[in-house]
Design an enzyme around this catalytic site. Structure first.
Site, mmCIF file in Angstrom:
data_model
loop_
_atom_site.group_PDB
_atom_site.id
_atom_site.type_symbol
_atom_site.label_atom_id
_atom_site.label_comp_id
_atom_site.label_asym_id
_atom_site.label_seq_id
_atom_site.Cartn_x
_atom_site.Cartn_y
_atom_site.Cartn_z
ATOM 1 N N ARG A 79 0.831 -1.215 0.000
ATOM 2 C CA ARG A 79 0.000 0.000 0.000
ATOM 3 C C ARG A 79 0.866 1.266 0.000
ATOM 4 O O ARG A 79 0.557 2.258 0.653
ATOM 5 C CB ARG A 79 -0.934 0.036 1.223
ATOM 6 C CG ARG A 79 -1.977 -1.066 1.263
ATOM 7 C CD ARG A 79 -2.993 -0.901 0.148
ATOM 8 N NE ARG A 79 -4.130 -1.783 0.309
ATOM 9 C CZ ARG A 79 -4.164 -3.060 -0.072
ATOM 10 N NH1 ARG A 79 -3.112 -3.601 -0.661
ATOM 11 N NH2 ARG A 79 -5.252 -3.775 0.116
ATOM 12 N N SER A 124 -10.808 -0.808 3.107
ATOM 13 C CA SER A 124 -10.034 -0.932 4.351
ATOM 14 C C SER A 124 -9.627 0.455 4.835
ATOM 15 O O SER A 124 -9.018 1.207 4.079
ATOM 16 C CB SER A 124 -8.758 -1.732 4.114
ATOM 17 O OG SER A 124 -9.047 -3.000 3.618
ATOM 18 N N GLU A 130 -5.007 3.623 6.226
ATOM 19 C CA GLU A 130 -4.669 3.343 4.828
ATOM 20 C C GLU A 130 -5.217 4.464 3.950
ATOM 21 O O GLU A 130 -4.668 4.772 2.903
ATOM 22 C CB GLU A 130 -5.298 1.994 4.459
ATOM 23 C CG GLU A 130 -4.707 1.325 3.251
ATOM 24 C CD GLU A 130 -5.732 1.080 2.185
ATOM 25 O OE1 GLU A 130 -5.947 1.985 1.371
ATOM 26 O OE2 GLU A 130 -6.303 -0.019 2.153
HETATM 27 N N1 EPU Z 1 -11.149 -11.097 9.710
HETATM 28 C C1 EPU Z 1 -11.681 -10.933 10.972
HETATM 29 N N2 EPU Z 1 -12.775 -10.102 11.114
HETATM 30 C C2 EPU Z 1 -13.343 -9.474 10.066
HETATM 31 C C3 EPU Z 1 -12.824 -9.680 8.771
HETATM 32 C C4 EPU Z 1 -11.707 -10.476 8.622
HETATM 33 O O1 EPU Z 1 -11.217 -11.481 11.943
HETATM 34 O O2 EPU Z 1 -14.311 -8.734 10.314
HETATM 35 C C5 EPU Z 1 -9.946 -11.913 9.557
HETATM 36 C C6 EPU Z 1 -10.251 -13.232 8.891
HETATM 37 O O3 EPU Z 1 -9.674 -14.256 9.664
HETATM 38 C C7 EPU Z 1 -9.560 -13.169 7.557
HETATM 39 C C8 EPU Z 1 -8.505 -12.103 7.732
HETATM 40 O O4 EPU Z 1 -9.015 -11.232 8.743
HETATM 41 O O5 EPU Z 1 -8.939 -14.381 7.258
HETATM 42 C C9 EPU Z 1 -8.229 -11.342 6.457
HETATM 43 O O6 EPU Z 1 -9.471 -10.814 5.970
HETATM 44 P P1 EPU Z 1 -9.697 -10.460 4.413
HETATM 45 O O7 EPU Z 1 -9.356 -11.625 3.572
HETATM 46 O O8 EPU Z 1 -11.059 -9.890 4.305
HETATM 47 O O9 EPU Z 1 -8.601 -9.388 4.106
HETATM 48 P P2 EPU Z 1 -8.068 -8.098 4.915
HETATM 49 O O10 EPU Z 1 -6.682 -8.405 5.355
HETATM 50 O O11 EPU Z 1 -9.030 -7.655 5.955
HETATM 51 C C10 EPU Z 1 -6.956 -7.102 2.776
HETATM 52 C C11 EPU Z 1 -6.919 -5.802 2.042
HETATM 53 C C12 EPU Z 1 -8.203 -5.605 1.243
HETATM 54 C C13 EPU Z 1 -8.304 -6.756 0.256
HETATM 55 C C14 EPU Z 1 -8.317 -8.074 1.035
HETATM 56 C C15 EPU Z 1 -8.295 -9.291 0.137
HETATM 57 C C16 EPU Z 1 -5.550 -4.309 3.384
HETATM 58 C C17 EPU Z 1 -5.519 -3.136 4.292
HETATM 59 N N3 EPU Z 1 -6.758 -4.699 2.994
HETATM 60 O O12 EPU Z 1 -8.005 -7.019 3.727
HETATM 61 O O13 EPU Z 1 -8.087 -4.405 0.503
HETATM 62 O O14 EPU Z 1 -9.497 -6.656 -0.523
HETATM 63 O O15 EPU Z 1 -7.124 -8.161 1.857
HETATM 64 O O16 EPU Z 1 -7.041 -9.428 -0.433
HETATM 65 O O17 EPU Z 1 -4.490 -4.849 3.052
HETATM 66 C C18 EPU Z 1 -8.574 -2.069 0.588
HETATM 67 O O18 EPU Z 1 -7.359 -1.876 0.536
HETATM 68 O O19 EPU Z 1 -9.398 -1.113 0.638
HETATM 69 C C19 EPU Z 1 -9.080 -3.434 0.603
HETATM 70 C C20 EPU Z 1 -10.375 -3.712 0.712
#
Ligand code: EPU
Length: 334
Positions: A161, A234, A330
């Protein structure tokens, strides 16, 4: 290509915040941009899709919106195509174009809001892909000297990012077009857990179109559509901590979600931290934390940017207290 004054930006930011720009204008080419830059009252802010920005106040000076269009194959060989895309093109429109043209490399980045010009700013990423993997170079205009400059991949200093346009060169350049090297023989990347499961459940063969459909389905389930509920995806980055701190936290919270990213570093799911700190589904007046993805802060209607900022600070404080981890925003806070 004229300036309008006291222009409402409500429809131009996905948080749906009611703020005004003192002066506002749109540009469709580098030449139009250069003319505007000569006349524009300072400070100048460049707006893309408005999908990664939290406005906490009205803007003094000028807001210029990039509407440079065009998607063109400018070079190709047997395996790849070099595609030049105008900075004002919607990112997802470009993804759909790539799939219709059977060109691989950005299908995992389906449905990310925002514009092509903003995409390199923070090296957008999702489901195991970042744009740096297909990025070739970009063309940008210096806000003060009007000089047109080419930045290749190394110049951009891409990180998680991050790019030089968020660091050392912040506020200095306008990204006008971006060139991507896409693959005619796509290498599919479905290793991000939920993508494989989704494709299996859809019972379809793995190809560009179906990967895109799977990702669209996952995103639509978990992320609110800004047309219905204001948000910027995010709000925070996933923080990186030392393995030592991770082991300590894991002993205390066995369910903590972390991924090893280097020998001594673990990336933690910020959504998990926020959820465990009790914020998921939180609502106060028109601000809130989304009930399906704790990393997404939302505006249910009439929230003010300052209210969302305050909520984000309260979340930071509580995550710091509970886990001794600092969450960094972010989104850009203006
Ligand atoms: N999780 C929770 N609670 C929640 C949601 C998720 O505990 O409410 C845990 C789950 O265990 C899950 C893990 O967090 O396995 C990761 O969740 P997710 O796959 O939804 O991804 P994220 O790390 O929350 C990142 C990016 C997103 C991108 C997704 C998918 C960042 C800051 N965010 O989110 O990007 O779509 O991975 O690759 O790196 C954005 O940048 O605006 C964005 C949406």
């Amino acid at each position: 290509m004229t300036f309008e004054s006291n222009y409402s930006l409500k429809l131009l930011n996905t948080f749906g915040l009611s703020v005004q720009a003192e002066y506002f204008a749109r540009f469709n080419s580098i030449e139009e941009l250069q003319k505007l830059l000569v006349e524009a009252k300072r400070p100048i802010m460049i707006l893309g899709g408005g999908s990664n920005i939290l406005f906490t106040q009205n803007l003094i000076g000028s807001v210029l919106k990039n509407e440079i269009g065009g998607i063109d194959i400018i070079d190709e060989d047997e395996q790849t195509a070099l595609v030049q895309v105008g900075g004002g093109v919607k990112w997802h429109d470009f993804v759909i174009w790539s799939i219709n043209n059977q060109l691989g490399g950005i299908e995992n980045l389906s449905l990310i809001p925002g514009s092509v010009g903003a995409a390199p700013m923070q090296n957008i990423g999702a489901y195991g892909t970042e744009i740096k993997s297909v990025f070739e170079h970009l063309e940008a205009v210096h806000i003060d000297s009007l000089e047109v400059r080419i930045f290749n991949k190394d110049d951009c200093q891409f990180g998680y990012r991050y790019s030089i346009f968020k660091g050392e060169l912040k506020g200095q350049f306008v990204i006008c077009s971006v060139n991507f090297r896409l693959n005619k023989i796509p290498k599919f990347n479905t290793s991000y857990g939920t993508v494989e499961n989704e494709l299996r459940a859809m019972k379809v063969k793995v190809n560009l179109e179906n990967i895109s459909k799977a990702i669209i389905a996952i995103r639509q389930r978990k992320l609110p559509d800004p047309k219905d509920i204001g948000n910027c995806g995010s709000f925070f980055k996933n923080p990186t901590i030392s393995n030592k701190q991770y082991e300590k936290l894991k002993a205390q919270f066995p369910q903590i979600v972390g991924y090893s990213i280097a020998q001594d570093k673990t990336k933690i799911a910020a959504a998990w931290l926020i959820e465990k700190a009790g914020w998921k589904g939180y609502k106060h007046n028109d601000t809130g934390v989304h009930q399906s993805q704790a990393l997404v802060l939302v505006n249910y209607g009439q929230a003010k940017g300052k209210d969302i900022l305050k909520l984000s600070q309260n979340i930071q404080t509580s995550v710091q207290q509970k886990f001794d981890i600092t969450l960094e925003p972010e989104v850009n806070i203006i």
